[in-house]
Design an enzyme around this catalytic site. Structure first.
Site, mmCIF file in Angstrom:
data_model
loop_
_atom_site.group_PDB
_atom_site.id
_atom_site.type_symbol
_atom_site.label_atom_id
_atom_site.label_comp_id
_atom_site.label_asym_id
_atom_site.label_seq_id
_atom_site.Cartn_x
_atom_site.Cartn_y
_atom_site.Cartn_z
ATOM 1 N N SER A 96 92.175 105.102 -10.859
ATOM 2 C CA SER A 96 92.156 103.651 -11.101
ATOM 3 C C SER A 96 90.786 103.038 -10.772
ATOM 4 O O SER A 96 89.800 103.390 -11.390
ATOM 5 C CB SER A 96 93.277 103.000 -10.302
ATOM 6 O OG SER A 96 93.445 101.668 -10.697
ATOM 7 N N ASP A 238 88.945 98.226 -15.081
ATOM 8 C CA ASP A 238 88.784 99.271 -14.070
ATOM 9 C C ASP A 238 88.881 100.636 -14.764
ATOM 10 O O ASP A 238 88.965 100.712 -16.002
ATOM 11 C CB ASP A 238 89.818 99.106 -12.951
ATOM 12 C CG ASP A 238 91.232 99.361 -13.424
ATOM 13 O OD1 ASP A 238 91.503 99.171 -14.616
ATOM 14 O OD2 ASP A 238 92.079 99.754 -12.591
ATOM 15 N N ASP A 240 91.090 102.914 -15.282
ATOM 16 C CA ASP A 240 92.207 103.291 -16.157
ATOM 17 C C ASP A 240 92.668 102.142 -17.046
ATOM 18 O O ASP A 240 93.727 102.221 -17.678
ATOM 19 C CB ASP A 240 93.384 103.842 -15.346
ATOM 20 C CG ASP A 240 94.018 102.808 -14.441
ATOM 21 O OD1 ASP A 240 93.285 101.945 -13.930
ATOM 22 O OD2 ASP A 240 95.246 102.869 -14.242
ATOM 23 N N ASP A 242 93.913 99.147 -16.676
ATOM 24 C CA ASP A 242 95.096 98.295 -16.496
ATOM 25 C C ASP A 242 94.726 96.941 -15.899
ATOM 26 O O ASP A 242 95.592 96.108 -15.654
ATOM 27 C CB ASP A 242 96.203 98.998 -15.690
ATOM 28 C CG ASP A 242 95.817 99.295 -14.259
ATOM 29 O OD1 ASP A 242 94.621 99.158 -13.919
ATOM 30 O OD2 ASP A 242 96.710 99.675 -13.485
#
Ligand code: MG
Length: 452
Positions: A96, A238, A240, A242
């Site tokens: 993440s 970020d 990933d 999300d």
């Protein structure tokens, strides 16, 4: 002690999290899912260690007899969209927003929603249970699925007001921070009719241009590009994809809480529910009150927020929006998932009749401070937390210990809590006056450093 923290399993690759751990988590999840399905999906972000962990997890699943759909590098919300569309559970290999050395695992249900606390507890219990391995002729196979990113992009385009965004004739700068969003967002915003410039947009697990966490300190390049290209908006994700953070048309950083407040103000109706974390901004509190909605606070972290949304929905509450001031926003009607691309597209909808700075201007009146106290060793950590507790209990403010220590003073608040994923104690403060926010944060930092 939970193996799954507030946002999955996370740690420094090769030290705190080994490929063996990834296989074990896959096997534990596979044991729990065994009665519902014989297929799972695996995706990863751009980290250099991602393929190793995806390989280990794949072997964990195929050894139990599952067939594995390997989606490659896809944003976490893209895996969630795939899981929902295909009706299969999924495993995401991602660190993440954490630095490049980290990696981690998130588990997604066959409904596309990340596993709730209750389901994660079941997976944790099966980590130590006897496994029923498949015999040689029943082991699963894996196959490469190429269309997940394309389908996800199409899903987002279809789910937002494309015409409204295209009519606004926006120029945007997209900064996916070398993460998984690099393979979706630039093309997505072109499809939505925007003129798109990019920065840090080549997928690269070394994250050469900036750290994966999209905060003011890492988004200097984005602010410069917005000014240089005379763009209407800067969009950052970020690692990933999300989360979405924004830069206004003047090249100024937009506080994540102000963006969330603007999105909430546009979305909320009377009697709606809103879910946020214990560090929720006063801006959100004010908007919720204005709308006649109800705010529900959870410990920090997406797992808690998702679990609370489901609880409220089960009780008949319409949860219109949820999320945190870090750019992780959920629109439960679309999907119970944090989705950086969808959130950014919804933000673009709001720019049809005003600039980004005008949009967030009503939420400018509060000032946020965030400090990270680096913790060296367990003894220092214990001492810091004890110092914080003494400060909290001796204070005249209202104390909330949902997650850490939140002190509400009326004209501002301060929260101290140890990070679930890094050796850091985080201190957040907010007040109408900058000096007051600084003061509240400094008092807390001094108490932590003094120790107990
Ligand atoms: Mg993330």
């Amino acid at each position: 002690m939970h193996v799954f923290g507030s946002s999955g399993v996370r740690g420094v690759a090769g030290e705190e999290l080994t490929p063996g751990d990834a296989m074990q988590v896959a096997q534990a999840a596979g044991s729990v899912w065994a009665t519902d399905t014989d297929r799972v999906a695996i995706a990863r972000d751009t980290r250099t260690t991602g393929r190793t962990y995806a390989n280990a997890a794949t072997s964990g699943f195929t050894g139990l007899g599952y067939d594995v759909d390997r989606l490659g590098v896809v944003p976490t919300p893209g895996l969630q969209a795939y899981c929902e569309a295909e009706g299969v559970p999924g495993l995401m290999v991602t660190g993440s927003h954490n630095p490049p050395a980290y990696n981690g695992i998130k588990l997604v249900g066959a409904d596309g929603v990340e596993l709730s606390r209750v389901s994660l507890d079941a997976v944790e219990r099966s980590l130590t249970a006897e496994l029923s391995h498949a015999t040689w002729d029943r082991m699963g196979t894996d196959r490469r699925v190429e269309r997940a990113r394309r389908d996800y992009k199409a899903d987002v385009v279809q789910s937002v007001d494309r015409e409204r965004i295209a009519d606004a004739d926006l120029t945007v700068v997209v900064d996916p921070g070398h993460g998984a969003g690099a393979l979706v967002s630039p093309a997505l915003f072109r499809e939505l009719g925007c003129t798109v410039h990019t920065v840090n947009a080549q997928p690269d697990g070394h994250f050469p241009g900036r750290n994966p966490e999209p905060v003011a300190a890492t988004l200097g390049d984005l602010r410069s590009y917005v000014r240089a290209t005379d763009a209407d908006l800067g969009i950052a994700h970020d690692g990933d994809g999300d989360r979405a953070m924004f830069v206004d048309e003047r090249g100024e950083h937009i506080d994540g809480s102000a963006a969330f407040a603007a999105l909430a103000a546009a979305e909320l109706g009377a009697d709606d529910g809103v879910v946020s974390a214990v560090n929720a901004s006063q801006r959100l509190v004010d908007i919720v009150e204005e709308a006649g909605a109800t705010l529900s606070l959870t410990p920090i972290g997406s797992t808690h927020i998702v679990s609370r949304i489901k609880e409220l929905q089960a009780g008949g509450t319409h949860v219109a929006i949820a999320g945190e001031g870090n750019g992780g926003v959920l629109f439960p009607e679309y999907r119970i998932a944090r989705d950086g691309a969808y959130t950014a597209a919804r933000f673009c909808e709001l720019l049809a009749d005003r600039s980004a700075s005008e949009l967030v201007a009503p939420y400018d009146e509060y000032y946020n401070v965030r400090r990270n106290l680096h913790v060296k060793g367990e003894a220092v950590r214990e001492s810091m937390l004890s110092g914080i507790e003494t400060h909290a209990t001796e204070s005249s403010a209202d104390l909330d210990t949902t997650d850490g220590w939140r002190l509400d003073y009326g004209d501002g608040w301060v929260l101290a809590r140890p990070s679930g994923t890094e050796p850091v104690v985080r201190v957040y403060a907010e007040a109408r006056a900058p000096e007051r926010a600084e003061e509240l944060a400094s008092q807390m930092v001094r108490a932590a450093e003094r120790g107990g």
